[in-house]
Design a protein around this motif. Structure first.
Motif, short mmCIF file in Angstrom:
data_model
loop_
_atom_site.label_atom_id
_atom_site.label_comp_id
_atom_site.label_asym_id
_atom_site.label_seq_id
_atom_site.Cartn_x
_atom_site.Cartn_y
_atom_site.Cartn_z
N LEU A 47 18.14 28.70 38.52
CA LEU A 47 19.21 28.15 36.73
C LEU A 47 19.08 29.50 35.49
O LEU A 47 20.80 30.07 36.17
CB LEU A 47 18.89 27.13 36.52
N GLU A 48 17.36 29.33 35.32
CA GLU A 48 18.35 29.70 34.16
C GLU A 48 18.46 31.99 34.74
O GLU A 48 18.64 32.84 33.53
CB GLU A 48 17.38 29.52 32.96
N TYR A 49 17.49 32.21 35.27
CA TYR A 49 16.93 33.15 35.13
C TYR A 49 18.40 34.13 36.16
O TYR A 49 18.76 35.00 36.25
CB TYR A 49 15.71 33.83 35.83
N LEU A 50 18.11 33.51 37.94
CA LEU A 50 18.87 34.66 39.09
C LEU A 50 20.51 33.49 38.96
O LEU A 50 21.30 34.80 39.45
CB LEU A 50 18.14 33.62 40.14
N PHE A 51 20.65 32.64 38.19
CA PHE A 51 22.24 32.48 38.35
C PHE A 51 22.54 32.71 36.63
O PHE A 51 23.85 32.66 36.46
CB PHE A 51 22.10 30.73 38.27
N ALA A 52 21.68 32.74 35.83
CA ALA A 52 22.36 33.72 34.27
C ALA A 52 23.72 33.74 34.08
O ALA A 52 24.44 33.64 33.40
CB ALA A 52 21.66 33.98 33.58
N SER A 53 23.83 34.76 34.60
CA SER A 53 24.65 35.77 34.89
C SER A 53 26.12 35.18 35.51
O SER A 53 27.32 36.49 35.01
CB SER A 53 24.26 37.46 35.29
N ARG A 54 25.34 34.73 36.13
CA ARG A 54 26.81 33.47 36.91
C ARG A 54 27.69 32.75 35.54
O ARG A 54 28.51 31.55 35.88
CB ARG A 54 26.80 33.48 38.07
N ILE A 55 26.54 32.11 34.66
CA ILE A 55 26.97 30.86 34.78
C ILE A 55 27.10 30.47 33.08
O ILE A 55 27.88 29.52 32.10
CB ILE A 55 26.04 29.16 34.29
N ALA A 85 24.15 51.92 39.47
CA ALA A 85 23.79 51.45 38.37
C ALA A 85 24.81 51.26 37.62
O ALA A 85 24.78 50.45 36.18
CB ALA A 85 22.54 53.02 37.58
N ILE A 86 25.29 51.43 37.56
CA ILE A 86 26.72 51.18 36.63
C ILE A 86 27.18 50.53 37.53
O ILE A 86 27.88 48.75 36.25
CB ILE A 86 28.00 51.81 36.82
N LEU A 87 27.25 49.57 38.32
CA LEU A 87 27.87 48.17 39.09
C LEU A 87 26.59 47.06 38.35
O LEU A 87 26.95 46.10 38.07
CB LEU A 87 28.06 48.11 40.56
N SER A 88 24.99 47.67 38.59
CA SER A 88 24.74 46.37 37.38
C SER A 88 24.98 46.21 36.49
O SER A 88 24.94 45.15 35.23
CB SER A 88 23.10 47.18 37.67
N ILE A 89 25.64 47.14 35.05
CA ILE A 89 26.00 46.49 34.31
C ILE A 89 26.52 45.20 33.86
O ILE A 89 26.67 44.72 32.88
CB ILE A 89 26.22 48.33 33.65
N LEU A 90 27.55 45.13 35.11
CA LEU A 90 28.26 43.90 35.25
C LEU A 90 27.97 42.90 35.38
O LEU A 90 28.18 42.01 34.46
CB LEU A 90 29.48 44.77 36.62
N LEU A 91 26.28 42.95 36.01
CA LEU A 91 25.56 41.82 35.39
C LEU A 91 24.92 40.94 34.36
O LEU A 91 24.39 40.50 34.65
CB LEU A 91 25.00 41.82 36.88
N THR A 92 24.90 41.60 33.59
CA THR A 92 24.27 41.88 32.37
C THR A 92 25.20 40.77 31.29
O THR A 92 25.74 40.29 31.39
CB THR A 92 23.90 42.99 31.08
N ASN A 93 24.10 39.81 30.50
CA ASN A 93 24.45 39.46 29.83
C ASN A 93 24.47 39.01 28.49
O ASN A 93 25.00 38.15 27.71
CB ASN A 93 23.06 37.88 29.59
N ARG A 94 24.15 40.43 28.39
CA ARG A 94 24.04 41.56 26.62
C ARG A 94 25.08 42.43 26.35
O ARG A 94 23.94 43.97 27.05
CB ARG A 94 22.93 41.32 25.96
N GLN A 95 25.99 42.83 26.08
CA GLN A 95 26.44 43.50 26.33
C GLN A 95 26.31 44.97 25.24
O GLN A 95 26.85 45.14 23.77
CB GLN A 95 28.12 43.46 25.78
N THR A 96 25.19 45.86 25.38
CA THR A 96 24.46 46.64 24.53
C THR A 96 24.57 48.00 25.21
O THR A 96 23.86 47.83 26.56
CB THR A 96 23.25 45.96 24.29
N PRO A 97 23.93 48.62 24.41
CA PRO A 97 23.83 50.41 24.57
C PRO A 97 22.59 50.32 26.09
O PRO A 97 22.82 50.89 26.47
CB PRO A 97 24.05 51.14 23.22
N TYR A 98 21.09 49.58 25.37
CA TYR A 98 20.06 49.59 26.32
C TYR A 98 20.28 49.79 27.75
O TYR A 98 19.86 49.74 28.62
CB TYR A 98 19.11 48.89 25.42
#
Length: 467
Positions: free
Chosen positions: A233-241, A295-308
């Motif tokens: 829940l917290e790791y695999l699904f976090a970006s969706r919930i 690489a650009i597509l992976s950014i869409l799954l991040t939970n924190r919108q940051t430059p790093y």
């Protein structure tokens, strides 16, 4: 400067290190780059694990299991040391730079054996001050470029090699355990392996086995400690919930990356129009281009919108920008592009930091200690809100580290098991202060009246443990 790095001499690596130190010193010593909120969260997670607790079971957060393991080891040895985060990040950055440059030399990505890719990558790492921290994306990206290296090997060697195929999959799987958004490189592995590297069916299965093996072993560990549902829940699904933490606006991030993106497009066109390349070099270009897309597509799954989070696109940008300095022969054009790269790109990063600090754009991203935060100094606390600067000189009590994930639990009033668990956590750990910025604890007092016996309200949004 360009001529210096064109010479194929290992001593040029010393120049690379000096360039890295000069650029980084401006951030740390001249501009006083601040601590960011994610860094404090990583430290708190490592601190909790050093107490014998378990990630996801005793720490509610979506940081990768291997990343948290690294933060745990750092805390055991050095405690809360921001300096060690920077030093270890520098070592990983140096490794990435050396690995990418050696990769291009070994597999003849360019006709010249040169250290220009290393110099370009040093510059790109200074696009933003947070690219220099020990983030999960930096650690995961390190394994990702090693997976890319194995795909490179498969492209050039053109043999039924099982070792590079297996390693490519394993490195990709390990990268996911550091930083979940890198999961998008599973389809990258499939597409690149079949369409570009020419995987046979046997190699394809072997790469998938290598990819899922570390993930399966990690899931098995959490199953063993009765935390598999929390891990999922917290790791695999976090970006969706949960909603994204918009620490930095997308416009600001695009402004930071504008110059290198323009240079990369120019480099791509230069390589396409001005140079005839071999079949292997063509496959490598296709591989890098595909890598950039995923690489650009992976950014869409991040939970924190940051430059790093954009750090994983740097190897691809390095490849395309290098083509400008390898394939162009016009001296004036080379001088202009050299000036833009070595002076313009890092200067834009420095100005971006200064303007962001002065304009207040980084208010929800950096840790700024004010007088109000002194109340938590030396205490065990819980912060139910986005202002986590209270933790700077305090310790976290109870598992509720990630505000958005924790909110789902603390607001789940219809689930009696969750409410019982929440009460038990507060009863066992008894944080000395609760900073309730969103009224979550006030609602809990209504739903769990027994908590009123433990805490008294001192002022609005502040609860203190009864003595």
């Amino acid at each position: 400067m360009l001529r210096f790095f064109k010479i194929n001499d290992p001593f040029r690596l010393i120049g690379i290190l000096i360039l890295l130190m000069v650029y980084s010193s401006i951030y740390y010593f001249l501009l006083k780059a601040p601590m960011i909120q994610p860094e404090l969260i990583w430290m708190l997670a490592g601190e909790r694990l050093s107490e014998g607790l378990h990630m996801y079971k005793d720490v509610v957060d979506d940081t990768g299991p291997l990343s948290v393991g690294a933060y745990w080891v750092i805390h055991l040895i050095f405690g809360r040391s921001l300096v060690m985060y920077k030093l270890l990040a520098a070592l990983l950055i140096i490794f990435q730079i050396a690995y990418i440059n050696a990769l291009f030399i070994r597999y003849k990505s360019f006709e010249e054996n040169t250290y220009i890719p290393a110099a370009v990558m040093v510059v790109l790492f200074h696009l933003s001050f947070d690219l220099l921290t020990l983030s999960p994306s930096l650690m995961g990206g390190t394994f990702l470029i090693m997976a890319l290296g194995q795909l490179y090997a498969q492209t050039v060697l053109q043999k039924e090699g099982s070792d590079s195929v297996l390693l490519a999959g394993m490195f990709g799987g390990v990268a996911v355990l550091f930083h979940f958004p890198l999961i998008v490189f599973l389809p990258f592995l499939v597409v690149a392996g079949i369409a570009i590297s020419g995987f046979t069916f046997r190699q394809f299965i072997l790469s998938l086995f290598g990819y899922f093996l570390p993930i399966f072993l990690c899931a098995l560990y959490y199953f063993w400690i009765d935390s598999l549902p929390e891990f999922v829940l917290e790791y695999l699904f976090a970006s969706r919930i949960i909603d994204v933490y918009t620490h930095v606006s997308l416009l600001y991030i695009l402004l930071a990356f504008a110059l290198p993106l323009i240079l990369a497009m120019v480099g791509y066109l230069v390589g396409l129009l001005f140079k005839m390349i071999t079949v292997n070099q063509q496959k490598q270009r296709q591989l890098i281009f595909l890598y950039l897309i995923f690489a650009i597509l992976s950014i869409l799954l991040t939970n924190r919108q940051t430059p790093y989070q954009f750090i994983i696109i740097l190897p691809a940008l390095t490849y395309f920008i290098t083509q400008i300095f390898i394939y162009l022969s016009n001296k004036k054009a080379l001088a202009i592009f050299s000036f833009i790269l070595f002076l313009g790109v890092p200067a834009s990063g420095y100005l971006w930091l200064v303007f962001g600090m002065q304009s207040g754009q980084f208010t929800s991203y950096i840790i700024e200690i004010e007088n109000k935060h002194e109340i938590s100094k030396g205490k065990s606390i819980v912060v139910l809100g986005d202002d986590i600067a209270y933790y700077k000189h305090a310790t976290l009590a109870t598992p509720y580290l990630n505000q958005k994930l924790s909110k789902r639990i603390l607001n789940d009033f219809d689930d009696f098991a969750d409410m019982a668990s929440v009460y038990q956590q507060f009863l066992i750990e008894q944080p000395e202060l609760i900073i309730d910025q969103e009224g979550l604890f006030a609602d809990l007092l209504v739903r769990i009246p027994l908590l009123s016996d433990l805490y008294q309200i001192e002022e609005e949004g502040l609860y203190r443990l009864r003595k």
